[in-house]
Enzyme design. Structure first.
Site, PDB file in Angstrom:
ATOM      1  N   ASP A   1       0.851  -1.186   0.000  1.00  0.00           N
ATOM      2  CA  ASP A   1       0.000   0.000   0.000  1.00  0.00           C
ATOM      3  C   ASP A   1       0.894   1.246   0.000  1.00  0.00           C
ATOM      4  O   ASP A   1       1.246   1.770   1.047  1.00  0.00           O
ATOM      5  CB  ASP A   1      -0.877  -0.057   1.264  1.00  0.00           C
ATOM      6  CG  ASP A   1      -1.769   1.159   1.413  1.00  0.00           C
ATOM      7  OD1 ASP A   1      -1.784   2.022   0.510  1.00  0.00           O
ATOM      8  OD2 ASP A   1      -2.446   1.245   2.458  1.00  0.00           O
TER       9      ASP A   1
ATOM     10  N   GLU B   1       4.508  -8.776  -0.648  1.00  0.00           N
ATOM     11  CA  GLU B   1       3.081  -8.522  -0.441  1.00  0.00           C
ATOM     12  C   GLU B   1       2.373  -8.747  -1.771  1.00  0.00           C
ATOM     13  O   GLU B   1       2.574  -8.026  -2.738  1.00  0.00           O
ATOM     14  CB  GLU B   1       2.782  -7.114   0.081  1.00  0.00           C
ATOM     15  CG  GLU B   1       1.272  -6.876   0.126  1.00  0.00           C
ATOM     16  CD  GLU B   1       0.783  -5.741   0.989  1.00  0.00           C
ATOM     17  OE1 GLU B   1       1.558  -5.204   1.803  1.00  0.00           O
ATOM     18  OE2 GLU B   1      -0.418  -5.401   0.832  1.00  0.00           O
TER      19      GLU B   1
ATOM     20  N   GLU C   1      -0.116  -4.146  13.229  1.00  0.00           N
ATOM     21  CA  GLU C   1      -0.653  -2.821  12.879  1.00  0.00           C
ATOM     22  C   GLU C   1      -1.860  -2.572  13.769  1.00  0.00           C
ATOM     23  O   GLU C   1      -2.674  -3.461  13.967  1.00  0.00           O
ATOM     24  CB  GLU C   1      -1.111  -2.771  11.409  1.00  0.00           C
ATOM     25  CG  GLU C   1       0.031  -2.923  10.429  1.00  0.00           C
ATOM     26  CD  GLU C   1      -0.422  -2.978   8.966  1.00  0.00           C
ATOM     27  OE1 GLU C   1      -1.460  -2.385   8.629  1.00  0.00           O
ATOM     28  OE2 GLU C   1       0.294  -3.626   8.178  1.00  0.00           O
TER      29      GLU C   1
ATOM     30  N   PHE D   1      -6.027   7.537   1.189  1.00  0.00           N
ATOM     31  CA  PHE D   1      -5.664   6.407   2.059  1.00  0.00           C
ATOM     32  C   PHE D   1      -4.141   6.285   2.215  1.00  0.00           C
ATOM     33  O   PHE D   1      -3.651   5.601   3.105  1.00  0.00           O
ATOM     34  CB  PHE D   1      -6.248   5.115   1.476  1.00  0.00           C
ATOM     35  CG  PHE D   1      -6.522   4.050   2.498  1.00  0.00           C
ATOM     36  CD1 PHE D   1      -7.446   4.266   3.511  1.00  0.00           C
ATOM     37  CD2 PHE D   1      -5.876   2.826   2.444  1.00  0.00           C
ATOM     38  CE1 PHE D   1      -7.696   3.279   4.466  1.00  0.00           C
ATOM     39  CE2 PHE D   1      -6.112   1.830   3.389  1.00  0.00           C
ATOM     40  CZ  PHE D   1      -7.022   2.054   4.402  1.00  0.00           C
TER      41      PHE D   1
ATOM     42  N   HIS E   1      -0.976  -8.696  -2.117  1.00  0.00           N
ATOM     43  CA  HIS E   1      -2.324  -8.430  -1.623  1.00  0.00           C
ATOM     44  C   HIS E   1      -3.450  -8.738  -2.622  1.00  0.00           C
ATOM     45  O   HIS E   1      -4.411  -9.419  -2.300  1.00  0.00           O
ATOM     46  CB  HIS E   1      -2.394  -6.961  -1.178  1.00  0.00           C
ATOM     47  CG  HIS E   1      -3.425  -6.725  -0.126  1.00  0.00           C
ATOM     48  ND1 HIS E   1      -3.377  -5.671   0.740  1.00  0.00           N
ATOM     49  CD2 HIS E   1      -4.532  -7.427   0.204  1.00  0.00           C
ATOM     50  CE1 HIS E   1      -4.410  -5.726   1.550  1.00  0.00           C
ATOM     51  NE2 HIS E   1      -5.123  -6.787   1.238  1.00  0.00           N
TER      52      HIS E   1
ATOM     53  N   GLU F   1       0.358  -9.310   4.131  1.00  0.00           N
ATOM     54  CA  GLU F   1      -0.867  -9.471   3.347  1.00  0.00           C
ATOM     55  C   GLU F   1      -0.682 -10.277   2.071  1.00  0.00           C
ATOM     56  O   GLU F   1      -0.942  -9.811   0.976  1.00  0.00           O
ATOM     57  CB  GLU F   1      -1.463  -8.080   3.034  1.00  0.00           C
ATOM     58  CG  GLU F   1      -1.829  -7.373   4.324  1.00  0.00           C
ATOM     59  CD  GLU F   1      -2.598  -6.085   4.136  1.00  0.00           C
ATOM     60  OE1 GLU F   1      -3.567  -5.859   4.880  1.00  0.00           O
ATOM     61  OE2 GLU F   1      -2.216  -5.297   3.249  1.00  0.00           O
TER      62      GLU F   1
HETATM   63  C1  GAL Z   1      -3.024  -2.835   6.291  1.00  0.00           C
HETATM   64  C2  GAL Z   1      -1.804  -2.951   5.421  1.00  0.00           C
HETATM   65  C3  GAL Z   1      -1.063  -1.666   5.288  1.00  0.00           C
HETATM   66  C4  GAL Z   1      -2.018  -0.554   4.997  1.00  0.00           C
HETATM   67  C5  GAL Z   1      -3.017  -0.456   6.093  1.00  0.00           C
HETATM   68  C6  GAL Z   1      -4.063   0.579   5.838  1.00  0.00           C
HETATM   69  O1  GAL Z   1      -3.959  -3.736   5.910  1.00  0.00           O
HETATM   70  O2  GAL Z   1      -0.929  -3.931   5.884  1.00  0.00           O
HETATM   71  O3  GAL Z   1      -0.131  -1.796   4.260  1.00  0.00           O
HETATM   72  O4  GAL Z   1      -2.672  -0.804   3.812  1.00  0.00           O
HETATM   73  O5  GAL Z   1      -3.705  -1.650   6.199  1.00  0.00           O
HETATM   74  O6  GAL Z   1      -3.567   1.839   5.703  1.00  0.00           O
HETATM   75 MG    MG Z   2      -1.927  -4.203   1.500  1.00  0.00          MG
END
Ligand code: GAL
Ligand code: MG
Length: 973
Positions: free
Chosen positions: A178, A390, A503, A585, A392, A433
């Site tokens: 991300d 990742e 996180e 975001f 995702h 992810e």
């Molecule tokens: C998590 C992810 C991060 C970022 C965060 C939202 O799911 O690991 O990379 O996307 O959410 O900001």
């Molecule tokens: Mg991600």
């Protein structure tokens, strides 16, 4: 058909090909003594890798991303979804490919030496040619690649080095983090030379006990090793020699050939100064490789920290201590240079984090710049080192896809090989992810054999069962798990692994509500050990408004107030013309793109306070040491007694000599006056001496305790008229908009993405229609009844205006229908005349605070210019609130203005913007300040929560329907 074998191989669509011709990764730092190749390179951007080179050359700066250096291939931001439609391992035909070329003068004195090219990082496929000849291929956008050029270049002659970087590839599917998509060579390139007899790798293991083991891998470019070579070491001036027992065993081992040189240095350091994040003691180690005659052929320099990481039961222990992990997720980011970060920038990141109480970093979501780990060792951070994996968007397909097996093992193993000697690295992470599959287990298997000294974590595995021992995660490391679930797990009796969220507390916009509640639970619940806030940076790219281009390297300077330089803005998804993107975001950090701390940083700082006030007892103020390893001697304190009459008394504080976990009572340094309302005691804690990360006198925390509660103030009614107009709106010389009811706020990112603001909108709270029902004038003043109609309900509102000594008392009531069961606020809004530019208040502050984010804002007498009250979140939203305000003045330089006293501590905000102004703007630079102040006085204000990604605020911070009552007095100064 191309004749170039590297292109003919089409490595950008071959996941099995992770490298070709690349040297093994190792932990020998070759930066010093190398020939740096950073600077301007000839450059051309092809539209696809097989397109012939030959157009015109421009230039591009290395290290850097071409997406930020004037090409038409601009940055783009997507979170989960891939920026192209092709299914793994395919990549699009339109595939920007940067060709970098330059001459390198290979030093004549390198004759006879082994010559190696190192490319720090290139995304996503690197092809290397020297003088037109193919040299090698590498993938992994966040790890260096080395190539042996010994036979290919001639010392004393120039060589043409060409680095071709293909942007999209099979590897992009496993680099779907991300963040912005870029292309380029984002870390330094260098050329170095070694003796043919060289240190191929050095593995340092330094234990808490003082035991030091250094394993050296020695090779000779000529093949067989020369007779009689040996290794020595020097640890802080102490000589280390080869472990004879190891040598003997090696000599007797018939599997060991003359091609593999292994040696071990072994010692025990008496009274070792051990390493931890609070006191990061490091020793200097130099490893030297000698020929039989004693000449030194190679040297490797390391900084060694003696420490142990273990898991015992459900506790993660550092040197036997169950440390709290106060972490943050950090990307390599810079608003001008993308992923290229300088030593100074990285140091500034870590210094800031130290000052705000952080002790841990997860290198989300790839190995960060190597310098970061040196700094983490030196300044003291626990690091979760994460591999560059990742997938995702295609997580499930890839985790078990054997075509990607190499890539998984390659990425994880190369990270471990690079970073294994850093004491700061306490946990390896298999990536982010990417679902969970056999490819992960393969990578974990490699790590377990190669480095049994550190635990492994992987959220994708932990998700299958926090306590399941079969899964490739030694830590239960969920993301954004509700606090109740974490506590319930810890209390369930089923917990088998430390619970440390990888996180949590998503910092997008005005956020991080309930952080203090999290930490209260973590500190009180055995089994919970902390987590990593998402994330450090708001990844806004500095963009010129005039032409929409990134400002780039050498672009407009950065301010240090969070706001982009004039004529610029912080770009987020969609700002470079992308149609597929994920908007703001990308702006979800605890600091602005110029590293200005957001208010949440102060909240965190207080939650992490090393010294705290536990309570006030007859023997005095009870202080406690909340560190794990340090005493309080490095701290200085000052007491502040905050009194309701507007005074603050100070006295020096003598901090007691406390070991970690201890408490002691110290005498109250003041006589607290017998009456006079509230009294608060604050301990202002600063550094007593210079620290590597903070000069002496740096404020670290402000623990506070209430000594005496509120006194009820009474206003004396007087005989005077209050003027209201035909609509029942107050007429007052200092107000340009009369006080009306407000139930809405400019949606925060949490309100918006959490689905809360859409409900407000569906109820019509953003555009309530006021209708006056009655205006009655009586002995006590004027009573105005009004109705505020939304689309699905009506709120009855009453204001009673009573003339009191010096001003007007406004008593209000609002009755919310059951349907409005979760509104942003219930309170008053009005606007003042222009010129009232200074806010002074008694309440929590000085920084922005909200009901569920107010632990870091002590009660005091605060004074802040109105323009500095506002926090310039990248996407404008509710901002600038102050919690627990008792009374305030808004004044002009000539001391005229107004004074408001509230019936109870209330949420107040004073800004230049109406909620609708904020809502209408996409970027800060679009906001047009109003001439006067927009003042909100809230009887109730909804918590912020973290619903943009994760749990909403706790129920206790919601605004309930039904009857709300509040009152305030307005006086002219
Ligand atoms: C998590 C992810 C991060 C970022 C965060 C939202 O799911 O690991 O990379 O996307 O959410 O900001
Ligand atoms: Mg991600």
């Amino acid at each position: 058909m191309t004749s170039d074998p590297l292109i003919a191989l089409r490595p950008w669509e071959a996941p099995e090909v992770t490298s070709w011709g690349r040297l093994p990764m190792n932990a020998v730092d070759r930066r010093s003594g190398a020939l740096p190749l950073d600077g301007d390179w000839r450059f051309q951007l092809l539209s696809a890798p097989h397109e012939p080179v030959g157009g015109s050359w421009s230039s591009s700066y290395v290290p850097g991303a071409w997406t930020l250096q004037g090409t038409d291939d601009l940055p783009r931001y997507t979170n989960v979804r891939m920026p192209f439609a092709e299914f793994p391992p395919a990549s699009p035909t339109a595939n920007p490919t940067g060709v970098y070329e330059r001459e390198v003068d290979v030093p004549a004195e390198w004759a006879g030496r082994r010559i190696v090219l190192q490319a720090g990082a290139a995304e996503s496929v690197l092809l290397v040619h020297v003088d037109g000849r193919p040299v090698g291929i590498s993938k992994d956008s966040h790890l260096a690649a080395e190539f042996d050029l010994t036979g290919l270049v001639r010392p004393g002659s120039p060589a043409t080095v060409r680095l071709t970087v293909v942007k999209w590839s099979d590897a992009s599917h496993i680099e779907d983090q991300d963040q912005w998509w870029h292309g380029g060579i984002t870390r330094s390139v260098l050329l170095y030379a070694t003796d043919p007899l060289y240190l191929a790798d050095v593995t340092v293991r330094a234990r808490y006990s003082g035991e030091l083991r250094v394993d050296c891998l020695v090779r000779d470019a000529g093949g067989a090793l020369p007779e009689g070579w040996y290794v020595t070491g020097e640890l802080d001036g102490r000589l280390l020699t080869q472990d004879a027992e190891f040598d003997r065993a090696n000599a007797e081992d018939e599997r060991v050939s003359g091609f593999l040189g292994e040696a071990r240095l072994l010692t025990v350091v008496p009274e070792v100064r051990t390493w931890n994040a609070e006191t990061p003691e490091l020793y200097d180690l130099t490893v030297r490789l000698h020929r039989a005659d004693g000449t030194v052929t190679d040297t490797s320099y390391h900084r060694v920290g003696f420490r142990d990481v273990t898991i015992v039961g459900r506790d993660l222990l550092v040197n036997g201590e169950r440390v709290f992990v106060r972490g943050v997720n950090r990307h390599d980011f810079h608003p001008l240079t993308g992923r290229t970060v300088s030593y100074e920038d990285m140091r500034a990141d870590l210094v800031l984090l130290k000052r705000f109480g952080f002790n841990a970093i997860r290198t989300a979501h790839y190995p960060n710049d190597p310098t970061l780990y040196d700094l983490a060792d030196e300044l003291g951070f626990y690091v979760v080192d994460e591999a560059d994996i990742e997938s995702h968007d295609h997580a499930h397909e890839i985790a078990d896809d054997p075509r990607y097996l190499n890539a998984f093992v390659d990425r994880v193993s190369r990270m471990v090989l690079r970073d294994k000697n850093h004491p700061s690295v306490i946990i390896w992470s298999l990536g982010n992810e990417s679902d969970y599959g056999a490819n992960h287990d393969a990578a974990a298997g490699w790590v377990r054999r190669h480095d049994p000294t550190r635990p492994i974590q992987y959220e994708g595995a932990a998700k299958r069962g926090w306590a399941d021992p079969e899964l490739a995660s030694d830590i239960a490391c969920p993301m954004y798990a509700p606090l109740e679930d974490c506590v319930a797990h810890a209390l369930s009796g089923e917990q088998t692994k430390p619970l440390i969220q990888c996180e949590y507390s998503h910092a997008m916009g005005n956020s991080n509500g309930t952080l203090a509640d999290h930490w209260a639970a973590i500190e009180a619940t055995p089994g919970l050990q902390g987590g990593f806030i998402w994330e450090f940076w708001d990844h806004g790219i500095l963009q010129r408004v005039s032409d929409g281009r990134p400002a780039g390297r050498g672009g407009a300077g950065l301010h240090d107030n969070g706001v982009a330089a004039p004529g610029h803005r912080w770009a987020y998804g969609g700002d470079f013309g992308e149609s597929v993107h994920d908007g703001a975001f990308i702006a979800d950090g605890v600091v602005f793109p110029d590293r200005t701390p957001k208010p949440v940083m102060y909240e965190h700082r207080e939650i992490a306070a090393p010294v705290r006030i536990e309570c006030f007892r007859h023997e005095g103020i009870v202080l406690s040491n909340h560190q794990h390893f340090r005493g309080l001697d490095w701290l200085a304190g000052e007491w502040e007694l905050v009194l309701a009459d507007g005074t603050t008394l100070t006295a020096p504080a003598e901090l007691p000599d406390l070991c970690p976990g201890e408490t002691a009572a110290v005498p109250l340094p003041f006589e607290v006056p017998r009456d006079g309302g509230e009294a608060w005691l604050t301990l202002r804690v600063t550094t007593a001496e210079d620290q590597p990360w903070a000069p002496r006198g740096t404020e670290l925390c402000l623990p506070q305790i209430r000594l005496r509660g509120l006194a009820v103030a009474t206003d004396v009614p007087v005989d005077r008229r209050v003027e209201v107009d035909a609509e029942g709106l107050l007429v007052h010389p200092l107000l340009t908009a009369a006080p009306t009811l407000s139930l809405w706020r400019a949606p925060t990112d949490n309100d918006e993405l959490g689905g809360i603001a859409p409900r407000w909108q569906s109820w019509g709270l953003d555009a309530l229609v006021r209708k006056v029902v009655s205006v009655r004038e009586g002995a006590g003043g004027v009573t105005v009844e009004a109705e505020y109609a939304g689309t699905t309900g009506v709120v009855r509102h009453r204001q009673v205006f009573t003339p009191v000594e010096g001003g007007i008392r406004v008593a209000e009531e609002a009755e919310l229908p059951e349907a409005f069961d979760d509104v942003a606020r219930v309170g008053t809004v009005f606007e003042t005349v222009a010129g009232l530019d200074l806010l002074e208040w008694f309440g929590q502050g000085p920084w922005e605070s909200y009901p569920d984010r107010s632990a870091g804002a002590p009660v005091g007498h605060h004074r802040v210019p109105v323009d500095a009250l506002f926090t310039p979140y990248l996407r404008p939203q509710e901002s600038g609130g102050r919690h627990g305000v008792r009374h305030f003045t808004l004044s002009a330089p000539d001391a005229t203005g107004l004074r408001v006293a509230l019936d109870r501590p209330r949420q107040v905000s004073v800004t230049r913007y109406r909620a609708e102004d904020l809502t209408a703007a996409r970027h800060h630079d679009e906001l047009v300040p109003r001439p006067g102040c927009v003042v909100h006085l809230d009887a109730a204000h909804r918590g912020l929560g973290t619903a943009s990604c994760g749990p909403d605020t706790a129920p206790s911070y919601l605004v309930a329907p039904g009857l709300h009552r509040w009152s305030w007095t307005l006086r002219a100064l």
